[in-house]
Enzyme design. Structure first.
Site, PDB file in Angstrom:
ATOM      1  N   HIS A  78       0.796  -1.198   0.126  1.00  0.00           N
ATOM      2  CA  HIS A  78       0.084  -0.049  -0.095  1.00  0.00           C
ATOM      3  C   HIS A  78       0.983   1.288   0.060  1.00  0.00           C
ATOM      4  CE1 HIS A  78      -3.983  -2.166   0.908  1.00  0.00           C
ATOM      5  NE2 HIS A  78      -3.148  -2.857   1.616  1.00  0.00           N
ATOM      6  N   ASN A 151     -10.129  -2.780   2.877  1.00  0.00           N
ATOM      7  CA  ASN A 151     -10.061  -2.811   1.378  1.00  0.00           C
ATOM      8  C   ASN A 151     -10.943  -2.547   0.516  1.00  0.00           C
ATOM      9  OD1 ASN A 151      -7.186  -3.350   1.347  1.00  0.00           O
ATOM     10  ND2 ASN A 151      -7.427  -5.603   1.278  1.00  0.00           N
ATOM     11  N   TYR A 365       0.857  -4.149  12.161  1.00  0.00           N
ATOM     12  CA  TYR A 365       0.780  -2.669  11.949  1.00  0.00           C
ATOM     13  C   TYR A 365       1.407  -1.773  12.819  1.00  0.00           C
ATOM     14  CZ  TYR A 365      -2.625  -3.912   8.356  1.00  0.00           C
ATOM     15  OH  TYR A 365      -3.130  -4.204   7.001  1.00  0.00           O
TER      16      TYR A 365
HETATM   17 FE1  HDD Z   1      -2.477  -4.702   5.315  1.00  0.00          FE
HETATM   18  C1  HDD Z   1      -1.081  -1.660   5.064  1.00  0.00           C
HETATM   19  C2  HDD Z   1      -5.426  -3.479   4.374  1.00  0.00           C
HETATM   20  C3  HDD Z   1      -3.948  -8.098   5.770  1.00  0.00           C
HETATM   21  C4  HDD Z   1       0.365  -6.041   6.936  1.00  0.00           C
HETATM   22  N1  HDD Z   1      -3.127  -3.115   4.950  1.00  0.00           N
HETATM   23  C5  HDD Z   1      -2.215  -1.945   4.847  1.00  0.00           C
HETATM   24  C6  HDD Z   1      -3.205  -0.708   4.332  1.00  0.00           C
HETATM   25  C7  HDD Z   1      -4.332  -1.170   4.215  1.00  0.00           C
HETATM   26  C8  HDD Z   1      -4.508  -2.745   4.319  1.00  0.00           C
HETATM   27  C9  HDD Z   1      -5.487  -0.450   3.558  1.00  0.00           C
HETATM   28  C10 HDD Z   1      -2.651   0.636   4.098  1.00  0.00           C
HETATM   29  C11 HDD Z   1      -2.863   1.545   5.240  1.00  0.00           C
HETATM   30  C12 HDD Z   1      -2.446   2.820   4.911  1.00  0.00           C
HETATM   31  O1  HDD Z   1      -2.963   3.506   4.086  1.00  0.00           O
HETATM   32  O2  HDD Z   1      -1.569   3.419   5.525  1.00  0.00           O
HETATM   33  N2  HDD Z   1      -4.325  -5.466   4.831  1.00  0.00           N
HETATM   34  C13 HDD Z   1      -5.466  -4.798   4.639  1.00  0.00           C
HETATM   35  C14 HDD Z   1      -6.509  -5.857   4.510  1.00  0.00           C
HETATM   36  C15 HDD Z   1      -5.954  -7.007   4.977  1.00  0.00           C
HETATM   37  C16 HDD Z   1      -4.641  -7.019   5.182  1.00  0.00           C
HETATM   38  C17 HDD Z   1      -7.905  -5.357   4.315  1.00  0.00           C
HETATM   39  C18 HDD Z   1      -6.638  -8.289   5.083  1.00  0.00           C
HETATM   40  C19 HDD Z   1      -8.036  -8.409   5.225  1.00  0.00           C
HETATM   41  N3  HDD Z   1      -1.852  -6.496   6.196  1.00  0.00           N
HETATM   42  C20 HDD Z   1      -2.665  -7.715   6.079  1.00  0.00           C
HETATM   43  C21 HDD Z   1      -1.890  -8.961   7.004  1.00  0.00           C
HETATM   44  C22 HDD Z   1      -0.658  -8.219   7.566  1.00  0.00           C
HETATM   45  C23 HDD Z   1      -0.740  -6.835   6.949  1.00  0.00           C
HETATM   46  C24 HDD Z   1      -2.302 -10.029   7.085  1.00  0.00           C
HETATM   47  C25 HDD Z   1       0.445  -8.964   8.008  1.00  0.00           C
HETATM   48  C26 HDD Z   1       0.526  -9.893   8.828  1.00  0.00           C
HETATM   49  N4  HDD Z   1      -0.638  -4.080   5.999  1.00  0.00           N
HETATM   50  C27 HDD Z   1       0.296  -4.469   6.832  1.00  0.00           C
HETATM   51  C28 HDD Z   1       1.521  -3.687   6.991  1.00  0.00           C
HETATM   52  C29 HDD Z   1       1.101  -2.365   6.438  1.00  0.00           C
HETATM   53  C30 HDD Z   1      -0.251  -2.762   5.925  1.00  0.00           C
HETATM   54  C31 HDD Z   1       2.992  -4.236   6.422  1.00  0.00           C
HETATM   55  C32 HDD Z   1       2.091  -1.948   5.305  1.00  0.00           C
HETATM   56  C33 HDD Z   1       2.026  -0.352   5.638  1.00  0.00           C
HETATM   57  C34 HDD Z   1       1.484  -0.115   6.938  1.00  0.00           C
HETATM   58  O3  HDD Z   1       0.917  -1.384   7.342  1.00  0.00           O
HETATM   59  O4  HDD Z   1       1.090   0.825   7.415  1.00  0.00           O
HETATM   60  O5  HDD Z   1       1.682  -3.661   8.455  1.00  0.00           O
END
Ligand code: HDD
Length: 697
Positions: A78, A151, A365
């Site tokens: 993202h 999402n 997160y």
């Molecule tokens: Fe995630 C970012 C949505 C599963 C780990 N995720 C991130 C963002 C969104 C989502 C919208 C961007 C937030 C922003 O605008 O800063 N992610 C989802 C959805 C998931 C999902 C809807 C499943 C239902 N994500 C998911 C899992 C993991 C992560 C299973 C880790 C085990 N996601 C992350 C992260 C991020 C992230 C690596 C990257 C940047 C951040 O968090 O701030 O921690």
């Protein structure tokens, strides 16, 4: 006795975004970060006119030092996103089902910050790859921040967070070559997902038009997981969150997306920026599916499995409030880049469920924010700071801006006569005391094992046009995959979803024969009925509101027709962009000047929802044999758009090879009232009847 507390101070001037702005509007003297006025910002300090630069030059060193450190790590997923401020307004008290403060009083508003994103692309990638879109909402409630990090698709690729690093590694650039970026059309992605049958349902959504939205304003959002609502009496129900766009759902077609990425890589963020700036505030309704444990127990699938939905026909979505985005950010980095969403940020009255994806996210997160923002004090950054009182004893660390005064930095303490912040069981956050017993084990519940039934249900819920788009998307993506065994493996899964879909994809890939269907842990259920709510086209808005009409004009354009069209578009709530042979615009039939928004090759028809070719005899020559003008009409036609045209435009259609193909979606505009009829047709958004007759796009 000193009180030991942090109390969300107004951020001091100088720490926020006000450093360059003069309150009086007059120009201030440029200073260093230390506030020392600068006499010369053009030249570094050197020994002798043409001599070496001096290390002593503190002004240059400070400036370059800061520049060298301007970037923070982009989000691992993202990374490309766009944020805006707004508010959430609650419709009515939900005190019977949740004690979350935000849902107690009708009409009450709380501030909100939303960041939309693509998942796979790096920060500088284009806005319109085929991809899932992030829909992350931060609600600054009076009881603390609630982040709903969702999402635009209600399911996910994997069931357990332990597979997230694999999924993301496989989907992003391949590690040896560093490409392709911002797309799933490559071997590693398809290799991984075809080895993970649990991703089948999500793949159907990702290959559908949902993954190429027309703009953020026309997308749904989903909290994805089941959460808990808990009321004052401690009664808990499950809840799933939905955001429904006021302007309805809309997507582009794939060939259009490819071209938009070239014509305007910032298509989505520009659309959001422009809409907010002109006062057309994007709006969504928050809806909830609320259900109890009894429903969860008898539902066909496990409500803790994020690869499953609960069809709206089974549990209707109840609207409970609205989200309005009404302010763009002052500074992209300070707000959109530094905003830190955490799924763990919930408030009293809401709780997590045991969904293993959500549980893993709650760790990830917080961890990622420390890496990106570099300090446990990231909650002190204005966009992340709660807008309610905060009192705690956490202090120190990098970039601490709000260390408390006084002697007590621990609790309990005797320095504050018991008046300092203390826990409060009556108002404090509480978890739902769910009974848990059993063995600790590393397993996947057998209730998560059906990977095809809802994939099939999604597919049969789509119109023919949408089904064709899904098949085309699979063919496109898999055609970029080098290894035939991976292509075959995907088709073997599709055979468990729908035979026609599998046939169409196999044919599109030029496969000599069909593989065996993949072995399924649980055979596909064919008794699940279609869920019409899953189709975009069956739920069209019946309105052209918020859309953009592109009008290609020539010299001598009929002034009456032009203003009739503009009036008709504006009364539909649409905007008009004028495209002309030069950006200098044209002179209309009555001698008035019409300013252009775009020169024709900078404003291709892919940027508009419908187009009108308003050519007059006088200026026709300049456009008829002009390649970009031909592309303008050819693309509009191929993308099934409504096209209005004057008789003098016919030679352009002829030169584009379209004259004999003009259909009911091509509407001749001769008099002012035709403009209204044209705009009425545009409410259908696309003339899909054409899809069968145009070359596949
Ligand atoms: Fe995630 C970012 C949505 C599963 C780990 N995720 C991130 C963002 C969104 C989502 C919208 C961007 C937030 C922003 O605008 O800063 N992610 C989802 C959805 C998931 C999902 C809807 C499943 C239902 N994500 C998911 C899992 C993991 C992560 C299973 C880790 C085990 N996601 C992350 C992260 C991020 C992230 C690596 C990257 C940047 C951040 O968090 O701030 O921690």
């Amino acid at each position: 006795m000193a009180k030991s507390k942090n109390s969300n101070p107004e951020y001091p001037v100088g720490a926020g975004g006000e450093i360059h702005q003069s309150a009086t509007g007059k120009s201030d003297t440029l200073t260093t970060q230390q506030g020392v006025p600068i006499a010369d910002d053009q030249n570094s300090l050197r020994a002798e006119r043409r001599g070496p630069t001096l290390l002593e030059d503190q002004v240059m060193r400070e400036k370059v030092f800061h520049f060298d450190h301007e970037r923070i790590p982009e989000r691992v997923v993202h990374a490309r996103g766009f944020g805006a401020h707004g508010y959430f307004e609650n419709y009515e008290s939900l005190s019977d089902i949740t004690e979350a403060d935000i849902f107690q009083r009708a009409g009450e508003q709380v501030p909100a910050f939303v960041r939309f994103s693509t998942v796979l692309g790096n920060k500088g990638s284009a806005d319109l790859p085929r991809d899932v879109r992030g829909f992350a909402v931060k609600l600054y409630t009076k009881q603390g921040n609630w982040d709903l990090v969702g999402n635009n698709i209600p399911v996910f690729f994997i069931q357990d967070a332990i597979k997230f690093p694999d999924l993301v590694h496989a989907a992003k650039q391949e590690p040896d070559r560093g490409f392709p970026q911002a797309q799933s059309a490559h071997d590693n992605f398809w290799d991984f997902v075809t080895l993970m049958p649990e991703s089948m349902h999500m793949l159907m959504w990702a290959m559908s038009d949902r993954a190429i939205p027309r703009s953020f304003r026309f997308m749904e959002g989903f909290g994805v997981h089941s959460f808990r609502f808990i009321n004052k009496a401690g009664e808990a129900r499950f809840v799933k969150f939905h955001w429904k766009p006021a302007l309805g759902l809309q997507s582009v077609v794939w060939n259009e997306a490819l071209k938009i990425n070239g014509a305007d890589p910032d298509f989505h963020r520009r659309d959001m920026w422009d809409a907010i700036q002109r006062g057309d505030f994007p709006e969504w309704e928050l809806g909830v599916q609320v259900f109890d444990d009894a429903f969860a127990d008898q539902f066909e699938f496990d409500v803790l499995d994020s690869t499953k939905i609960i069809p709206e026909e089974q549990i209707p979505v109840k609207p409970i409030g609205k989200l309005v985005l009404n302010r763009v950010v002052d500074n992209f980095f300070a707000e959109t880049e530094q905003v830190a969403f955490c799924t763990q940020n919930i408030v009293r009255g809401i709780d997590f469920s045991n969904d293993p994806l959500l549980q893993g996210r709650n760790f990830s997160y917080l961890d990622t924010q420390l890496k990106r923002l570099g300090s446990p004090n990231f909650t002190q950054i204005p966009v992340n700071a709660p807008k309610c009182p905060i009192h705690h004893f956490q202090q120190d660390g990098h970039m601490a801006m709000t260390n408390p005064r006084g002697r007590a930095n621990y609790e309990p303490n005797s320095w504050d006569n018991g008046e300092g912040p203390r826990e409060n069981p009556d108002t404090g956050f509480r978890s739902y005391p769910q009974q848990i017993e059993g063995e600790k084990q590393r397993v996947r519940s057998e209730t998560f094992a059906d990977h095809y039934s809802q994939a099939r249900q999604f597919y049969i819920s789509q119109t023919d046009v949408e089904q064709e788009h899904i098949a085309d998307a699979f063919v496109f993506e898999l055609s970029k995959v080098e290894r035939e065994d991976i292509r075959l493996r995907m088709v073997s899964h599709l055979l468990n979803v729908d035979q026609d879909l599998a046939n169409n994809v196999a044919q599109g890939l030029g496969l000599a024969s069909l593989p065996e269907p993949a072995k399924a842990a649980i055979p596909t259920r064919t008794d699940l009925p279609a869920s019409p709510k899953l189709s975009i086209l069956l739920n069209g808005p019946g309105s052209f509101k918020g859309r953009k009409l592109g009008v290609l004009v020539s010299e001598g354009v009929d002034a009456n027709l032009f203003s009739a069209l503009k009036d008709a578009a504006v009364s539909e709530g649409a905007t008009v962009a004028v495209v002309a042979p030069t950006v200098g615009g044209v002179t209309a039939s009555d001698g008035t000047s019409i300013a252009a928004n775009e020169k024709v090759d900078g404003g291709p028809s892919v940027l508009f929802d419908a187009v009108v070719v308003l050519i007059a005899e006088e200026g026709a020559d300049k456009l008829i044999n002009h390649g970009p003008a031909r592309d303008f009409v050819n693309d509009a036609f191929a993308h099934c758009k409504f096209i209005g045209y004057t008789m003098d435009a016919l030679p352009l259609f002829q030169s584009a090879g379209l004259e004999s193909k003009l259909d009911a979606g091509c509407i001749s505009i001769r008099k002012a009232s035709d403009a209204t009829d044209f705009l009425n047709s545009c409410k259908e958004l696309r003339h899909w009847e054409r899809q069968g007759s145009v070359n596949k796009v």
